[in-house]
Design a protein around this motif. Structure first.
Motif, PDB file in Angstrom:
ATOM      1  N   MET A 126       5.051  -0.689  -2.962  1.00  0.00           N
ATOM      2  CA  MET A 126       5.795  -0.822  -1.718  1.00  0.00           C
ATOM      3  C   MET A 126       7.293  -0.929  -2.008  1.00  0.00           C
ATOM      4  O   MET A 126       8.123  -0.285  -1.355  1.00  0.00           O
ATOM      5  N   VAL A 127       7.631  -1.740  -3.007  1.00  0.00           N
ATOM      6  CA  VAL A 127       9.032  -1.863  -3.415  1.00  0.00           C
ATOM      7  C   VAL A 127       9.538  -0.545  -3.983  1.00  0.00           C
ATOM      8  O   VAL A 127      10.623  -0.075  -3.637  1.00  0.00           O
ATOM      9  N   ALA A 128       8.733   0.078  -4.842  1.00  0.00           N
ATOM     10  CA  ALA A 128       9.136   1.332  -5.478  1.00  0.00           C
ATOM     11  C   ALA A 128       9.387   2.424  -4.445  1.00  0.00           C
ATOM     12  O   ALA A 128      10.289   3.254  -4.619  1.00  0.00           O
ATOM     13  N   SER A 129       8.617   2.418  -3.355  1.00  0.00           N
ATOM     14  CA  SER A 129       8.782   3.462  -2.340  1.00  0.00           C
ATOM     15  C   SER A 129      10.163   3.424  -1.699  1.00  0.00           C
ATOM     16  O   SER A 129      10.649   4.440  -1.188  1.00  0.00           O
ATOM     17  N   CYS A 130      10.804   2.266  -1.728  1.00  0.00           N
ATOM     18  CA  CYS A 130      12.147   2.128  -1.157  1.00  0.00           C
ATOM     19  C   CYS A 130      13.223   2.641  -2.100  1.00  0.00           C
ATOM     20  O   CYS A 130      14.367   2.865  -1.681  1.00  0.00           O
TER      21      CYS A 130
ATOM     22  N   PHE B 282       5.252   3.354   1.486  1.00  0.00           N
ATOM     23  CA  PHE B 282       6.310   2.920   2.398  1.00  0.00           C
ATOM     24  C   PHE B 282       5.730   2.467   3.727  1.00  0.00           C
ATOM     25  O   PHE B 282       6.273   1.570   4.390  1.00  0.00           O
ATOM     26  N   GLU B 283       4.607   3.071   4.137  1.00  0.00           N
ATOM     27  CA  GLU B 283       3.976   2.702   5.399  1.00  0.00           C
ATOM     28  C   GLU B 283       3.413   1.284   5.372  1.00  0.00           C
ATOM     29  O   GLU B 283       3.067   0.730   6.419  1.00  0.00           O
ATOM     30  N   LEU B 284       3.291   0.703   4.191  1.00  0.00           N
ATOM     31  CA  LEU B 284       2.823  -0.679   4.111  1.00  0.00           C
ATOM     32  C   LEU B 284       3.854  -1.663   4.654  1.00  0.00           C
ATOM     33  O   LEU B 284       3.540  -2.815   4.921  1.00  0.00           O
TER      34      LEU B 284
END
Length: 244
Positions: A46-50, A144-146
């Motif tokens: 989730m962090v990496a997706s940002c 990212f949708e998380l």
């Protein structure tokens, strides 16, 4: 694939064809694998997706070390709403109970390393020493949708703030555009005392973009810097406003 008028036939770049990472169908399979990941690993993704399709392991670990469990919990989207948004092909990644996220866990370096090995082993990311890459944009989108839609800007801004505080000068210079982009996501919520710092970061990014002949990108940073200072920028920080 292109038509070569010199030889009057179709030609193609075999290396480019072979470099295509995965097809859409394979991407759906990889996204579905996320439901088997440990909760810690899902949060790291989730962090990496940002951070973008390409990211550095050290950046993700620094964020995980410096963001509280309560922040992670409040930023995570509910299972039902995420599944509805993502559709059936990606919803299965949420089959695990994410509402129990951010419970007691091992926050050691070995735990983070284990999580990185896990999402690499599942084929979700390619890891080359320090550099990582999502294997498909659908995987990045699913991670990212998380994040709760209402929290995405503030969450990305928080990540930017952590990186600004923890990266070495050399690392910050290498990741300047990414960090400033994250900070700008939460520009509307920045306190007055932080606006000058944000404006100066945008000035620095704009100058670097200009030096790389990315003038349109530079304009975006300069504009963001002026907006950060606001209508009183000429009074509050004349020199920075003038440079912007």
């Amino acid at each position: 694939l292109q038509f070569n008028f010199g030889v009057m036939k179709w030609t193609w770049d075999e290396d480019a064809v072979n470099s295509k990472i995965v097809t859409e169908n394979v991407a759906s399979v990889l996204v579905n694998k996320m439901n088997r990941l440990q909760e810690e690993t899902q949060r790291m993704l989730m962090v990496a997706s940002c951070l973008g399709s390409n990211f550095r392991k050290s950046a993700v670990v620094e964020v995980m070390k410096n963001i509280s469990r309560s922040e992670m919990r409040s930023s995570m989207r509910s299972v039902s709403s995420t599944a509805a948004t993502m559709g059936s092909s990606s919803a299965s990644l949420l089959s695990s109970d994410l509402s129990n996220a951010c419970t007691d866990q091992d926050d050691s370096d070995s735990s983070y390393a284990s999580s990185i090995e896990e999402f690499e082993g599942e084929g979700l990311c390619e890891v080359d020493n320090e550099e990582c890459r999502f294997m498909h944009d659908q995987i990045q989108s699913a991670a990212f949708e998380l994040i709760s839609p209402e929290q995405r800007d503030s969450f990305r801004g928080r990540i930017g703030s952590i990186l600004l505080q923890t990266l070495s000068p050399e690392e910050l210079e290498a990741s300047l555009f990414e960090v400033v982009g994250l900070l700008n996501c939460a520009a509307s919520n920045v306190t007055d005392e932080k606006r000058v710092e944000l404006a100066r970061m945008n000035l620095k990014a704009g100058i670097k973009a200009s030096e790389n002949a990315a003038f349109d990108t530079a304009k975006v940073y300069f504009k963001a810097g002026r907006e950060a200072l606001g209508s009183r920028g000429w009074e509050g920080d004349y020199s920075t406003m003038l440079d912007l």
